[in-house]
Design an enzyme around this catalytic site. Sequence first.
Site, PDB file in Angstrom:
ATOM      1  N   SER A 136      -8.192  11.008 -10.648  1.00  0.00           N
ATOM      2  CA  SER A 136      -8.648  12.364 -10.948  1.00  0.00           C
ATOM      3  C   SER A 136      -8.108  13.395  -9.958  1.00  0.00           C
ATOM      4  O   SER A 136      -8.108  14.585 -10.247  1.00  0.00           O
ATOM      5  CB  SER A 136     -10.172  12.436 -10.989  1.00  0.00           C
ATOM      6  N   LYS A 173     -13.554  15.195  -4.799  1.00  0.00           N
ATOM      7  CA  LYS A 173     -13.194  16.307  -5.674  1.00  0.00           C
ATOM      8  C   LYS A 173     -12.935  17.554  -4.824  1.00  0.00           C
ATOM      9  O   LYS A 173     -13.193  17.573  -3.619  1.00  0.00           O
ATOM     10  CB  LYS A 173     -14.330  16.614  -6.658  1.00  0.00           C
TER      11      LYS A 173
END
Length: 218
Positions: A136, A173
């Site tokens: 990701s 993230k």
Amino acid sequence: MAVKLTERQQQILDLIRNEISRTGFPPTRAEIAHALGFRSANAAEDHLKALAKKGAIELTAGASRGIRLIPASDNGPAHAFDHVSSTLRQMLIPLVGRVAAGSPILAAEHVEREIGIEPSLFSQVPDYLLRVRGLSMRDVGILDGDLLAVKKTPDARNGQIVVARLGDEVTVKRLSRTGNRIELLPENPDFSPIIVTPDDEFSLEGIAVGLIRTTTLQ
């Protein structure tokens, strides 16, 4: 006497400094090429090698985004002995669990091992390394199996890459804050942002300060 840089080399050096200040990471060759309008990452690599020869940066083989700034000195390049000595000043950093850079997974609670690293490779001295799983964060060069260097802190600036905990799950993230709204953004269009709600048990475990790419530490 300080080594004189060309205008283009100075632009690249300033870009590296700004990116480390903004995100904690040096830019990739592709990012440098894009920012300065080069046709390929190879052109950026040539300029980086020239900067390394002039003693402005140090390039590290095997480390993703392996560019380290060298403090300016009026005394010229460091003596070879100083360089050798610096490579020996390693510190042991614990490798803790495996943090998902995709769908969050439970982090291992034990230390797998301690790894000797050169602290100056990173923008700040890390407290631990976390093994990444998933893609990701692919577009900022954080890939499956990488070791993310993390500085423990309960807070982070907007836009920094963070290790965040939601309940018992941990993920890597980019932090996005708009007023009271918090989102954890992936760097891969195949993944969706994570929106943190007021009911979530949310905390920041640390900020990313560097990356080690290796296929030998499993």
